[in-house]
Scaffold this motif. Structure first.
Motif, mmCIF file in Angstrom:
data_model
loop_
_atom_site.group_PDB
_atom_site.id
_atom_site.type_symbol
_atom_site.label_atom_id
_atom_site.label_comp_id
_atom_site.label_asym_id
_atom_site.label_seq_id
_atom_site.Cartn_x
_atom_site.Cartn_y
_atom_site.Cartn_z
ATOM 1 N N ASN A 9 1.065 -1.211 0.110
ATOM 2 C CA ASN A 9 -0.103 -0.243 -0.127
ATOM 3 C C ASN A 9 0.949 1.271 0.256
ATOM 4 O OD1 ASN A 9 -3.269 1.490 0.563
ATOM 5 N ND2 ASN A 9 -1.692 2.310 2.563
ATOM 6 N N ASP B 278 -2.015 -0.295 -7.450
ATOM 7 C CA ASP B 278 -3.809 -0.595 -6.964
ATOM 8 C C ASP B 278 -4.926 -0.915 -6.142
ATOM 9 O OD1 ASP B 278 -3.098 2.043 -9.197
ATOM 10 O OD2 ASP B 278 -2.397 0.727 -10.200
ATOM 11 N N LYS B 279 -4.003 -2.221 -6.495
ATOM 12 C CA LYS B 279 -4.975 -4.046 -6.210
ATOM 13 C C LYS B 279 -3.979 -4.785 -5.541
ATOM 14 C CE LYS B 279 -7.475 -3.120 -10.601
ATOM 15 N NZ LYS B 279 -8.552 -3.671 -11.323
ATOM 16 N N LYS C 103 -8.327 -5.575 5.845
ATOM 17 C CA LYS C 103 -9.609 -4.395 5.179
ATOM 18 C C LYS C 103 -9.727 -3.757 6.301
ATOM 19 C CE LYS C 103 -12.582 -2.773 2.685
ATOM 20 N NZ LYS C 103 -14.694 -3.164 2.954
ATOM 21 N N SER D 240 -5.106 0.863 -1.663
ATOM 22 C CA SER D 240 -5.084 0.352 -2.383
ATOM 23 C C SER D 240 -6.300 -0.991 -2.307
ATOM 24 C CB SER D 240 -4.022 -0.986 -1.398
ATOM 25 O OG SER D 240 -2.554 -0.164 -2.153
ATOM 26 N N THR D 241 -7.209 -1.249 -3.192
ATOM 27 C CA THR D 241 -7.906 -2.138 -3.317
ATOM 28 C C THR D 241 -8.023 -3.461 -3.087
ATOM 29 O OG1 THR D 241 -8.995 -0.886 -4.981
ATOM 30 C CG2 THR D 241 -9.512 -2.781 -4.987
ATOM 31 N N GLU E 248 -14.397 -6.355 -1.799
ATOM 32 C CA GLU E 248 -15.555 -5.740 -2.067
ATOM 33 C C GLU E 248 -15.268 -5.772 -3.562
ATOM 34 O OE1 GLU E 248 -15.452 -1.460 -1.376
ATOM 35 O OE2 GLU E 248 -16.597 -1.624 0.497
ATOM 36 N N TYR E 249 -14.202 -6.317 -4.113
ATOM 37 C CA TYR E 249 -13.273 -7.126 -5.362
ATOM 38 C C TYR E 249 -13.711 -8.152 -5.486
ATOM 39 C CZ TYR E 249 -10.788 -6.052 -9.808
ATOM 40 O OH TYR E 249 -10.420 -6.014 -11.057
ATOM 41 N N THR F 240 -16.920 -5.750 -7.433
ATOM 42 C CA THR F 240 -16.478 -5.427 -8.399
ATOM 43 C C THR F 240 -16.176 -7.058 -8.962
ATOM 44 O OG1 THR F 240 -15.618 -3.219 -8.224
ATOM 45 C CG2 THR F 240 -14.471 -4.704 -10.368
#
Length: 509
Positions: A49, A54-55, A75, A81-82, A103-104, A144
């Protein structure tokens, strides 16, 4: 003649935004022999992070309660970062991702004939139905969704396109192209990605394995063809030979393509070290970007260039990735490198002293030893402290040992131009040699060994031995002696002789 910058603009279909999807905590943890605790995953996630990826794929929640727990804890850190959870094309797997409060979702199903026939034992229509069901279920629950056609590069092209078309209709947000067993080459990558970019308007992602050492090269080719996202791992960890390396991809894009992803690249080296320490998978010294030798130089020609302008032999500065430059000493060392090292340690030698130290470094290199900075400092200090005149010179030494017989040393010295030889025994080879020396010098100088210290400069069986002694004569004059040598006996003798020569010079003065 067109320059490189012009060729870049003309021949590449670069995406406006390239996302870095790090899967160290999922695919990286699948490295054989690697298992991370929750706290270790948290440490790595925080560093990723801070780097700015990004992820972060935090794991495979359906595989264990521990995976769900670690995902929840990561989390709770509220990172920028996602966070992503892996899921097979099963509702129960999607539920596990939801249970982990993510959430992804990254959902997948095998599509190649090998996976259909031998692993899943499902028809093409069943594969499509399962894939679409998982995507729709994820979208219905507000996720997502990124969809991967596992073993995409060994899947019939028309069927691969059909699968992707159906999951896009079901609401997929990203299409991922996994080269599951690393069979792609850059040319094949170009053909495949160009074809898929022409067929789909939603973002494309790639997940390339390194079985033939081409994961980074293939990922770069895919980026040139317009993919929007690359899956990577720190240090290239992962199943079998691993994945595309985060640090290699990011720095190649920055240094060779002039593409700044907005990452704090100065954190790459410390991130690599942390992951290596926590996983137990240490990087080879020649690992690009983060290896111990990535910015190390020994050759005299190279070092001379580096000292004048580092760009002569470095494609980027070590500071860009949080690394540091090393000048290594050995048989290829040039005078400029040695002078630079001595200056670093504030050691000032005259020309004669320098030549002796330089010769010693070369000799050690020829014997197969890599000379450390500590070795150099010890050798240089020995030379600085050595007697400038040497009435007593070592000419020969032999040691015989065997059975229960005490060691016998035969020493040959040159004393004021005359060669003498004597033998003596002792409780060990050093003691025997020193007893023989006493016999030879008794008419020249009467000495008593006041102090004897032996220390290995570095670890290993080839470490240099540094011996420091203090001797006194019959007039109570005292002098120090020092020597460094790979042979303990020789280091001891030379240290004592250095001390003797100083006492002689004092007496004669």
């Amino acid at each position: 003649m067109k320059n490189i910058e012009t060729l870049k603009k003309e021949n590449m279909n670069l995406s406006e935004k390239i996302y870095i999807f790090d899967t160290t905590l999922r695919d990286g943890e699948q490295t054989p022999g690697v298992a991370l605790t929750v706290d270790e995953k948290i440490q790595i996630a925080q560093k990723l992070n801070n780097l700015g990826v990004d992820k972060i794929e935090v794991g495979f929640p359906a595989s264990s309660k521990g995976e769900i727990e670690s995902a929840r804890k990561i989390k709770s850190l509220d990172l920028d970062s996602t966070l992503v959870g892996l899921s097979r094309s099963l509702k129960s797997d999607v539920d596990a991702v939801l249970d982990a409060d993510l959430e992804y979702i990254h959902t997948f199903i095998g599509t190649s004939p090998l996976h259909r026939d031998y692993k899943l034992k499902m028809s093409k229509s069943e594969i499509i139905a399962k894939a679409c069901e998982a995507v729709e279920y994820g979208k219905d629950h507000g996720l997502t969704v990124e969809f991967s056609a596992e073993d995409a590069t060994r899947t019939e092209r028309d069927f691969l396109v059909e699968v992707y078309r159906e999951v896009v209709s079901s609401g997929a947000d990203f299409l991922d192209v996994p080269d599951t067993v690393g069979i792609l080459t850059p040319i094949l990558t170009h053909e495949l990605i160009t074809d898929l970019k022409d067929s789909f308007k939603i973002p494309l992602s790639v997940h390339f394995h390194n079985d033939f050492g081409l994961a980074t090269a293939n990922t770069l080719t895919a980026i040139e063809c317009g993919v929007n996202q690359a899956h990577v791992t720190v240090n290239g960890l992962g199943e079998r030979t691993g994945n595309c390396s985060l640090e290699e991809l990011v720095m190649t894009l920055k240094a060779s393509y002039d593409i700044d992803l907005g990452l704090d690249t100065t954190r790459l080296y410390s991130l690599s070290n942390l992951v290596g320490r926590l996983t137990g998978v240490k990087m080879p010294v020649n690992k690009p970007i983060v290896g111990a030798n990535a910015f190390a130089h020994e050759s005299g020609i190279h070092v001379h260039g580096i000292l004048n302008n580092a760009s002569t032999y470095e494609p980027m500065s070590p500071e860009m990735v949080g690394h540091s430059r090393r000048i290594v000493l050995g048989k290829h060392t040039g005078a400029n490198a040695l002078k630079s090292k001595l200056k670093k340690y504030h050691i000032d030698l005259n020309d004669k002293q320098f030549e002796k130290v330089f010769s010693e470094i070369k000799s050690l290199g020829d014997s197969g030893k890599c000379v450390t900075d500590d070795d150099l400092v010890a050798i240089a200090i020995t030379e600085l402290g050595s007697a400038r005149e040497t009435p007593i010179i070592m000419k020969g030494l032999s040691i015989s040992m065997g059975g229960n017989v005490s060691p016998t040393a035969t020493v040959k010295l040159e004393i004021d131009g005359n060669e003498k030889e004597a033998s003596s025994t002792g409780v060990g080879p050093v003691d025997a040699a020193l007893n023989a020396i006493r016999l030879l010098v008794k008419d020249t100088v009467d000495i008593k060994l006041e102090e004897y210290n032996l220390e290995a400069i570095t670890g290993g069986t080839d470490a240099l031995a540094e011996v420091f002694v203090i001797s006194s004569d019959s007039d109570d004059n005292k002098s120090t002696g020092r020597s460094t040598n790979q042979d303990i006996v020789m280091a001891s003798i030379l240290a004592v002789l250095d001390s003797m020569n100083k006492l002689l010079l004092i007496k004669r003065a």
